[in-house]
Design a protein around this motif. Structure first.
Motif, PDB file in Angstrom:
ATOM      1  N   LEU A  28      77.083  55.138  64.914  1.00 58.15           N
ATOM      2  CA  LEU A  28      76.691  56.339  64.177  1.00 58.15           C
ATOM      3  C   LEU A  28      75.414  56.941  64.767  1.00 58.15           C
ATOM      4  CD1 LEU A  28      77.552  55.107  60.581  1.00 58.15           C
ATOM      5  CD2 LEU A  28      78.506  57.139  61.696  1.00 58.15           C
ATOM      6  N   GLU A  29      74.462  56.097  65.098  1.00 59.24           N
ATOM      7  CA  GLU A  29      73.222  56.590  65.714  1.00 59.24           C
ATOM      8  C   GLU A  29      73.508  57.275  67.038  1.00 59.24           C
ATOM      9  OE1 GLU A  29      69.918  53.455  63.854  1.00 59.24           O
ATOM     10  OE2 GLU A  29      70.681  53.154  65.888  1.00 59.24           O
ATOM     11  N   SER A  63      75.229  60.621  66.631  1.00 56.15           N
ATOM     12  CA  SER A  63      74.313  61.628  66.098  1.00 56.15           C
ATOM     13  C   SER A  63      73.364  62.158  67.170  1.00 56.15           C
ATOM     14  CB  SER A  63      73.514  61.047  64.942  1.00 56.15           C
ATOM     15  OG  SER A  63      72.424  60.282  65.419  1.00 56.15           O
ATOM     16  N   LYS A 110      84.670  63.332  61.846  1.00 57.53           N
ATOM     17  CA  LYS A 110      85.702  64.311  62.135  1.00 57.53           C
ATOM     18  C   LYS A 110      86.049  64.143  63.602  1.00 57.53           C
ATOM     19  CE  LYS A 110      83.133  67.853  61.178  1.00 57.53           C
ATOM     20  NZ  LYS A 110      82.624  69.200  60.885  1.00 57.53           N
ATOM     21  N   TYR A 123      84.597  62.641  68.669  1.00 64.12           N
ATOM     22  CA  TYR A 123      84.273  62.264  67.300  1.00 64.12           C
ATOM     23  C   TYR A 123      82.919  62.847  66.914  1.00 64.12           C
ATOM     24  CZ  TYR A 123      87.836  58.625  67.006  1.00 64.12           C
ATOM     25  OH  TYR A 123      89.006  57.936  66.947  1.00 64.12           O
ATOM     26  N   CYS A 124      82.839  63.378  65.729  1.00 68.45           N
ATOM     27  CA  CYS A 124      81.568  63.895  65.250  1.00 68.45           C
ATOM     28  C   CYS A 124      81.341  63.453  63.814  1.00 68.45           C
ATOM     29  CB  CYS A 124      81.572  65.421  65.290  1.00 68.45           C
ATOM     30  SG  CYS A 124      82.004  66.064  66.906  1.00 68.45           S
ATOM     31  N   ILE A 125      80.069  63.453  63.426  1.00 65.85           N
ATOM     32  CA  ILE A 125      79.722  63.126  62.053  1.00 65.85           C
ATOM     33  C   ILE A 125      80.234  64.227  61.121  1.00 65.85           C
ATOM     34  CG2 ILE A 125      77.814  62.712  60.459  1.00 65.85           C
ATOM     35  CD1 ILE A 125      77.787  60.598  62.535  1.00 65.85           C
ATOM     36  N   GLN A 163      79.380  66.146  58.300  1.00 70.56           N
ATOM     37  CA  GLN A 163      78.104  66.453  57.664  1.00 70.56           C
ATOM     38  C   GLN A 163      78.165  66.383  56.138  1.00 70.56           C
ATOM     39  OE1 GLN A 163      75.718  66.829  59.792  1.00 70.56           O
ATOM     40  NE2 GLN A 163      74.148  66.918  58.205  1.00 70.56           N
ATOM     41  N   TRP A 223      78.490  62.833  54.964  1.00 70.00           N
ATOM     42  CA  TRP A 223      77.246  62.151  55.272  1.00 70.00           C
ATOM     43  C   TRP A 223      76.207  62.402  54.185  1.00 70.00           C
ATOM     44  CZ3 TRP A 223      76.218  58.617  58.899  1.00 70.00           C
ATOM     45  CH2 TRP A 223      74.882  58.302  59.151  1.00 70.00           C
ATOM     46  N   PHE A 254      67.588  56.360  58.048  1.00 69.42           N
ATOM     47  CA  PHE A 254      68.848  56.336  58.786  1.00 69.42           C
ATOM     48  C   PHE A 254      69.680  57.586  58.497  1.00 69.42           C
ATOM     49  CE2 PHE A 254      73.402  55.197  58.739  1.00 69.42           C
ATOM     50  CZ  PHE A 254      73.575  54.955  60.087  1.00 69.42           C
ATOM     51  N   PHE A 255      69.796  57.902  57.235  1.00 66.97           N
ATOM     52  CA  PHE A 255      70.624  59.056  56.868  1.00 66.97           C
ATOM     53  C   PHE A 255      70.005  60.380  57.308  1.00 66.97           C
ATOM     54  CE2 PHE A 255      72.882  56.257  53.829  1.00 66.97           C
ATOM     55  CZ  PHE A 255      74.184  56.659  54.099  1.00 66.97           C
ATOM     56  N   ASN A 265      68.240  60.952  60.059  1.00 69.18           N
ATOM     57  CA  ASN A 265      68.188  61.122  61.513  1.00 69.18           C
ATOM     58  C   ASN A 265      69.511  61.532  62.128  1.00 69.18           C
ATOM     59  OD1 ASN A 265      65.570  60.748  62.192  1.00 69.18           O
ATOM     60  ND2 ASN A 265      65.727  58.528  62.427  1.00 69.18           N
ATOM     61  N   ILE A 266      70.139  62.503  61.543  1.00 68.59           N
ATOM     62  CA  ILE A 266      71.435  62.888  62.065  1.00 68.59           C
ATOM     63  C   ILE A 266      71.388  64.301  62.629  1.00 68.59           C
ATOM     64  CG2 ILE A 266      73.752  63.557  61.298  1.00 68.59           C
ATOM     65  CD1 ILE A 266      73.451  60.625  61.982  1.00 68.59           C
ATOM     66  N   ASN A 267      71.823  64.347  63.853  1.00 61.68           N
ATOM     67  CA  ASN A 267      71.895  65.609  64.568  1.00 61.68           C
ATOM     68  C   ASN A 267      73.132  66.380  64.089  1.00 61.68           C
ATOM     69  OD1 ASN A 267      72.106  67.644  66.386  1.00 61.68           O
ATOM     70  ND2 ASN A 267      71.982  66.357  68.204  1.00 61.68           N
ATOM     71  N   CYS A 309      77.142  69.501  66.486  1.00 62.91           N
ATOM     72  CA  CYS A 309      78.265  68.937  67.218  1.00 62.91           C
ATOM     73  C   CYS A 309      79.541  69.379  66.541  1.00 62.91           C
ATOM     74  CB  CYS A 309      78.159  67.412  67.244  1.00 62.91           C
ATOM     75  SG  CYS A 309      79.532  66.585  68.055  1.00 62.91           S
ATOM     76  N   CYS A 310      80.557  69.670  67.314  1.00 62.68           N
ATOM     77  CA  CYS A 310      81.876  70.105  66.834  1.00 62.68           C
ATOM     78  C   CYS A 310      81.855  71.475  66.127  1.00 62.68           C
ATOM     79  CB  CYS A 310      82.482  69.094  65.858  1.00 62.68           C
ATOM     80  SG  CYS A 310      82.974  67.583  66.677  1.00 62.68           S
TER      81      CYS A 310
END
Lengths: 107, 107
Positions: free
Chosen positions: A32-33, A36, A71, A81-83, A85, A88, B98-99, B101-103, B106-107
């Motif tokens: 996940l890190e 991201s 996603k 693959y992307c987070i 949002q 999250w 942790f939560f 620090n998400i970029n 993307c996508c």
DNA sequence: ATTTTATATTGCAATATTACGATAAAGCTT
DNA sequence: AAGCTTTATCGTAATATTGCAATATAAAAT
């Protein structure tokens, strides 16, 4: 026995536990890190970066996907693959709510 | 194999995963919520409230204790478990970091 | 001192997780 | 179409987790 008795707990409790379970492995934290930090994520990178075999990475990604945190879209020949949002932030909120609801006047 | 390859991950990643593992069971979520609602916590209550056997509750409490989330003191004949406030806030901070620090691009 | 009450430990069975080699599937490239 | 690359799935082994009955321990009450 061995299986968790999920039926005796509330939906909220089970869902938080389920989310925590996904975070309960350093490989999935690392994945996940890494995702991201990237603009795109090519899965094959992960195998090199994380240091686990391709099937193992694939399995971990699947666990993360199962609770809706990823996603995936295709881009050329590589899967991207992307987070997710929204999901999250949902989880961030759930964990934060859990941690915030603590009574301090004991002991 | 079966065992997690913890040595290939960072300390921070392993510690967060370890903490998540403790939250990765609805019984432990329920126990923590219950303790936080009480002034005192008598363990025997938990057996009734949670609905698992006394040895199982004892084991779960032990998992929670292992990462420093509980302080225990004796009070009369009953053991009184309480949330360790400092550790609790530490974990809350870790999860939140942790939560956060998400970029997003993307996508 | 004996009994009662509360919690911990042991031992074991059932299930889940982690990991990977082998193989399959799916999409490019030529 | 044949080959290459990337990801998914299958099968299997090793280890971990969950749960409880039985038992042990420890403190309080009688």
């Amino acid at each position: 026995m061995g299986a968790s008795k999920t039926h005796i707990f509330s939906l909220v409790q089970n869902e938080l536990a389920q989310a925590a379970k996904v975070l309960a492995h350093p490989a999935r934290i690392a994945i996940l890190e890494y995702i991201s930090r990237q603009e795109n994520c090519i899965c094959n990178d992960l195998v090199d970066v994380i240091g686990l075999s391709q099937p193992t990475i694939s399995q971990h990604l699947n666990e993360i996907k199962k609770i809706g945190l990823l996603k995936g879209t295709f881009e050329g020949k590589n899967l991207c693959y992307c987070i997710n949002q929204e999901r999250w932030e949902e989880l961030q909120y759930s964990f934060n709510a859990f941690f915030s609801n603590i009574n301090q006047n004991c002991c």
